[in-house]
Design an enzyme around this catalytic site. Structure first.
Site, PDB file in Angstrom:
ATOM      1  CG  ASN A  47      98.556  31.793  64.880  1.00  0.00           C
ATOM      2  OD1 ASN A  47      98.664  32.303  63.769  1.00  0.00           O
ATOM      3  ND2 ASN A  47      97.706  32.239  65.787  1.00  0.00           N
ATOM      4  CG  HIS A  85      94.915  25.975  67.721  1.00  0.00           C
ATOM      5  ND1 HIS A  85      96.013  25.741  68.534  1.00  0.00           N
ATOM      6  CD2 HIS A  85      94.873  27.312  67.532  1.00  0.00           C
ATOM      7  CE1 HIS A  85      96.593  26.887  68.833  1.00  0.00           C
ATOM      8  NE2 HIS A  85      95.924  27.850  68.218  1.00  0.00           N
ATOM      9  CG  HIS A 132      93.063  30.686  65.002  1.00  0.00           C
ATOM     10  ND1 HIS A 132      92.617  31.297  66.154  1.00  0.00           N
ATOM     11  CD2 HIS A 132      94.335  30.287  65.269  1.00  0.00           C
ATOM     12  CE1 HIS A 132      93.565  31.268  67.074  1.00  0.00           C
ATOM     13  NE2 HIS A 132      94.623  30.655  66.564  1.00  0.00           N
TER      14      HIS A 132
HETATM   15  P1  AMP Z   1      97.130  30.577  69.251  1.00  0.00           P
HETATM   16  O1  AMP Z   1      97.668  31.937  69.535  1.00  0.00           O
HETATM   17  O2  AMP Z   1      97.076  30.278  67.770  1.00  0.00           O
HETATM   18  O3  AMP Z   1      97.823  29.500  70.050  1.00  0.00           O
HETATM   19  O4  AMP Z   1      95.609  30.625  69.684  1.00  0.00           O
HETATM   20  C1  AMP Z   1      95.120  30.126  70.877  1.00  0.00           C
HETATM   21  C2  AMP Z   1      93.661  30.527  70.924  1.00  0.00           C
HETATM   22  O5  AMP Z   1      93.020  29.781  71.939  1.00  0.00           O
HETATM   23  C3  AMP Z   1      93.429  32.001  71.249  1.00  0.00           C
HETATM   24  O6  AMP Z   1      92.691  32.614  70.176  1.00  0.00           O
HETATM   25  C4  AMP Z   1      92.604  31.967  72.543  1.00  0.00           C
HETATM   26  O7  AMP Z   1      91.623  32.979  72.614  1.00  0.00           O
HETATM   27  C5  AMP Z   1      92.012  30.580  72.491  1.00  0.00           C
HETATM   28  N1  AMP Z   1      91.671  30.011  73.778  1.00  0.00           N
HETATM   29  C6  AMP Z   1      92.429  29.938  74.890  1.00  0.00           C
HETATM   30  N2  AMP Z   1      91.781  29.303  75.879  1.00  0.00           N
HETATM   31  C7  AMP Z   1      90.565  28.956  75.383  1.00  0.00           C
HETATM   32  C8  AMP Z   1      89.427  28.282  75.915  1.00  0.00           C
HETATM   33  N3  AMP Z   1      89.401  27.816  77.176  1.00  0.00           N
HETATM   34  N4  AMP Z   1      88.345  28.107  75.118  1.00  0.00           N
HETATM   35  C9  AMP Z   1      88.359  28.583  73.863  1.00  0.00           C
HETATM   36  N5  AMP Z   1      89.406  29.208  73.285  1.00  0.00           N
HETATM   37  C10 AMP Z   1      90.487  29.404  74.032  1.00  0.00           C
END
Ligand code: AMP
Ligand code: ZN
Length: 117
Positions: free
Chosen positions: A90, A103, A105
């Site tokens: 994203n 990141h 996914h």
């Molecule tokens: P995005 O919307 O692509 O920025 O995705 C961010 C992702 O980070 C989401 O799927 C969240 O569930 C995940 N996320 C946020 N905080 C944490 C955390 N502390 N540990 C693991 N995943 C996280």
């Protein structure tokens, strides 16, 4: 912002162990850990250890690391017996990005619809 570790960045804090994570893979350049709010039975985030905010901040100097993100996804698929999977990056607000540390996914363990439905 790229390359500088950010003291306010959630994922930099995970890399430095200031915040916990369920790590599945780690090397000098990459960390892979379970997403805290999984959207599939297997939902892992693969991140560079250097702070790169978005895919748009990736430079030619990051090509090896970016390639390794994909190879790490392939390794995780094999080591977790995943038959198929989906990877998504994203990017920016309209792309649904919430955490501004680039990141990938990796989602698996349920049937994905063809395309992005
Ligand atoms: P995005 O919307 O692509 O920025 O995705 C961010 C992702 O980070 C989401 O799927 C969240 O569930 C995940 N996320 C946020 N905080 C944490 C955390 N502390 N540990 C693991 N995943 C996280
Ligand atoms: Zn960061």
């Amino acid at each position: 912002m790229r390359n500088k570790s950010s003291s306010t960045c959630l994922f930099c804090k995970i890399i430095s162990h200031e915040l916990p994570s369920e790590c599945l893979y780690e090397d000098d350049e990459i960390l892979a850990f379970k997403d805290i709010n999984p959207q599939a039975p297997f939902h892992v985030l693969l991140i560079p250890k250097i702070h790169i905010s978005t895919l748009n901040d990736l430079g030619v100097e990051n090509i090896d690391m970016a390639g390794k993100l994909f190879l790490t996804a392939k390794y995780l698929a094999a080591s977790n017996n995943l038959e198929g999977y989906r990877v998504v990056v994203n990017t920016n607000q309209q792309g649904g990005q919430v955490v501004y540390h680039m990141h990938m996914h990796m989602l698996a363990g349920r049937q994905m619809k063809p395309g992005l439905g």
